[in-house]
Design an enzyme around this catalytic site. Structure first.
Site, PDB file in Angstrom:
ATOM      1  NE  ARG A   1      -6.313  -0.352   0.655  1.00 38.75           N
ATOM      2  CZ  ARG A   1      -6.011  -1.062   1.753  1.00 38.75           C
ATOM      3  NH1 ARG A   1      -5.312  -0.496   2.718  1.00 38.75           N
ATOM      4  NH2 ARG A   1      -6.395  -2.310   1.864  1.00 38.75           N
TER       5      ARG A   1
ATOM      6  CG  HIS B   1      -1.914  -1.159   1.132  1.00 42.93           C
ATOM      7  ND1 HIS B   1      -2.240  -1.965   2.199  1.00 42.93           N
ATOM      8  CD2 HIS B   1      -2.648  -1.617   0.068  1.00 42.93           C
ATOM      9  CE1 HIS B   1      -3.132  -2.870   1.794  1.00 42.93           C
ATOM     10  NE2 HIS B   1      -3.395  -2.677   0.518  1.00 42.93           N
TER      11      HIS B   1
ATOM     12  CD  GLU C   1      -1.686  -3.551   9.112  1.00 45.13           C
ATOM     13  OE1 GLU C   1      -1.144  -2.439   8.881  1.00 45.13           O
ATOM     14  OE2 GLU C   1      -2.589  -4.013   8.407  1.00 45.13           O
TER      15      GLU C   1
ATOM     16  CD  GLU D   1      -0.230   0.288   4.346  1.00 47.07           C
ATOM     17  OE1 GLU D   1       0.505  -0.716   4.320  1.00 47.07           O
ATOM     18  OE2 GLU D   1      -1.477   0.217   4.233  1.00 47.07           O
TER      19      GLU D   1
HETATM   20  O1  0X9 Z   1      -6.276  -4.699   4.846  1.00 47.34           O
HETATM   21  C1  0X9 Z   1      -5.099  -4.952   4.589  1.00 47.34           C
HETATM   22  O2  0X9 Z   1      -4.706  -5.269   3.471  1.00 47.34           O
HETATM   23  C2  0X9 Z   1      -4.069  -4.869   5.717  1.00 47.34           C
HETATM   24  N1  0X9 Z   1      -4.314  -3.678   6.517  1.00 47.34           N
HETATM   25  S1  0X9 Z   1      -3.938  -2.206   5.875  1.00 47.34           S
HETATM   26  O3  0X9 Z   1      -4.440  -1.193   6.804  1.00 47.34           O
HETATM   27  N2  0X9 Z   1      -2.357  -2.042   5.809  1.00 47.34           N
HETATM   28  O4  0X9 Z   1      -4.503  -2.118   4.571  1.00 47.34           O
HETATM   29  C3  0X9 Z   1      -4.195  -6.093   6.608  1.00 47.34           C
HETATM   30  C4  0X9 Z   1      -3.846  -7.366   5.898  1.00 47.34           C
HETATM   31  C5  0X9 Z   1      -4.114  -8.591   6.748  1.00 47.34           C
HETATM   32  N3  0X9 Z   1      -4.160  -9.774   5.911  1.00 47.34           N
HETATM   33  C6  0X9 Z   1      -5.154  -9.969   5.026  1.00 47.34           C
HETATM   34  N4  0X9 Z   1      -6.198  -9.195   4.953  1.00 47.34           N
HETATM   35  N5  0X9 Z   1      -5.054 -11.037   4.241  1.00 47.34           N
HETATM   36 ZN    ZN Z   2      -1.392  -1.968   4.041  1.00 50.11          ZN
END
Ligand code: 0X9
Ligand code: ZN
Ligand code: ZN
Length: 305
Positions: A123, A65, A267, A68
């Site tokens: 993003r 993303h 994270e 980040e």
């Molecule tokens: O939602 C996501 O892709 C991740 N959080 S973010 O805020 N960086 O976008 C978490 C990813 C956790 N794993 C999966 N969703 N497979």
């Molecule tokens: Zn992310």
């Protein structure tokens, strides 16, 4: 020298990758695993002591993303620490002797460039979508893991757009092709995101727990408590579905389902005060504590996978 306590744009990171290889030819190599939608190279650094025998491997990506920014800062920090402590730090020495670390510092290179030039809060990728002016796919909804079911959107304008098909994004297919080509050696997968201070593992696309859930839970507990030992930063941990939210098409779940039984998403800092706009003053402490967690996971995988 290179300032690891600043955020760097793509051109700087790209030049840094070439320098770190040139300065450490015995430990680091650079592979182009593909090109982004806009034609930028997808560059993978492999860090490890050369060996005659087949080594285990650890795959880590940063910058799925774009916004980040602490994520690519950590991948750079990891490589810097690896090359500068090999031979003096006993843990790092045994890790690099026993394993190769494949580091994809900027997965979403077009999005990252756009977050510097146009929109700090971008993003997704930067590939266009038919029938709309909305740009981009969420690369972490684009993999073959319950694709485009829960926690993903089929609307191209959504921040969690899953794309037109599995691996529609060339960044996704390039990374997946590389991992598939090395599947017999890759024992661990870590995807580095921000923010919310969590160590997550499969699954996100279902509440079902994977066969080695208890092992992932206990390894995570060890890793986050070691991380907390440095600056008292508190991480939560657990399966994604129960710890953060249901989301399908994630690379961590895909990696697990293709056989990489130690698959995680990190994270990084913080928990929302600065969020994606984490100040540069926090790069050093964030990266130092994250190193501790990664070393715990890597040591475990080297010994047990
Ligand atoms: O939602 C996501 O892709 C991740 N959080 S973010 O805020 N960086 O976008 C978490 C990813 C956790 N794993 C999966 N969703 N497979
Ligand atoms: Zn992310
Ligand atoms: Zn250090």
């Amino acid at each position: 020298g290179y300032n690891y306590e600043k955020y760097h744009n793509w051109d700087e990171i790209s030049a840094w990758q070439s320098s770190i290889v040139a300065e450490n030819p015995d430990l680091v190599s650079l592979t182009r695993i593909g090109s982004s939608y806009q034609g930028r190279p997808l560059l993978l650094l492999t860090v490890g002591k050369k060996s005659q025998t087949q080594k285990k491997a650890f795959f880590m990506d940063c910058t799925f993303h774009a916004r980040e920014w602490i994520s690519p800062a950590f991948c750079q920090w990891f490589v810097k620490e690896a090359v500068s402590t090999y031979g003096s730090d006993a843990t790092m020495t045994s890790l690099l002797d026993g394993m190769d670390f494949h580091i994809l510092t900027v997965f979403n290179v077009d999005g990252y460039a756009y977050s510097w030039s146009n929109d700090r809060m971008w993003r997704k990728t930067r590939s266009p979508n038919a029938g709309t002016s909305c740009i981009g796919t969420d690369p972490n909804r684009n993999f073959d893991a319950g694709w485009c079911t829960g926690g993903a959107s089929s609307s191209p304008c959504a921040e969690t757009y899953c794309g037109t098909r599995i691996e529609s994004e060339v960044e996704s297919s390039s990374m997946a092709d590389f991992i598939r080509s090395r599947i017999s050696s890759i024992k661990a997968y870590v995807s580095v995101h921000s923010y919310s201070q969590m160590l997550l593992f499969p699954y996100a696309y279902t509440y079902a727990l994977p066969p080695n859930h208890a092992e992932l839970q206990s390894l995570s507990k060890t890793a986050v408590s070691a991380l907390q030992g440095l600056y008292n930063t508190r991480y939560t941990y657990g399966s994604s579905a129960t710890t953060i939210y249901i989301a399908s098409g994630g690379s961590d779940d895909w990696a697990y389902d293709v056989g990489i039984k130690y698959s995680f998403t990190l994270e990084l800092r913080d928990t929302g005060r600065y969020g994606f706009l984490l100040p540069e003053s926090q790069i050093r402490p964030t990266c130092e504590e994250t190193m501790v967690a990664i070393k715990v996971i890597a040591e475990y995988v080297l010994a047990n996978a």
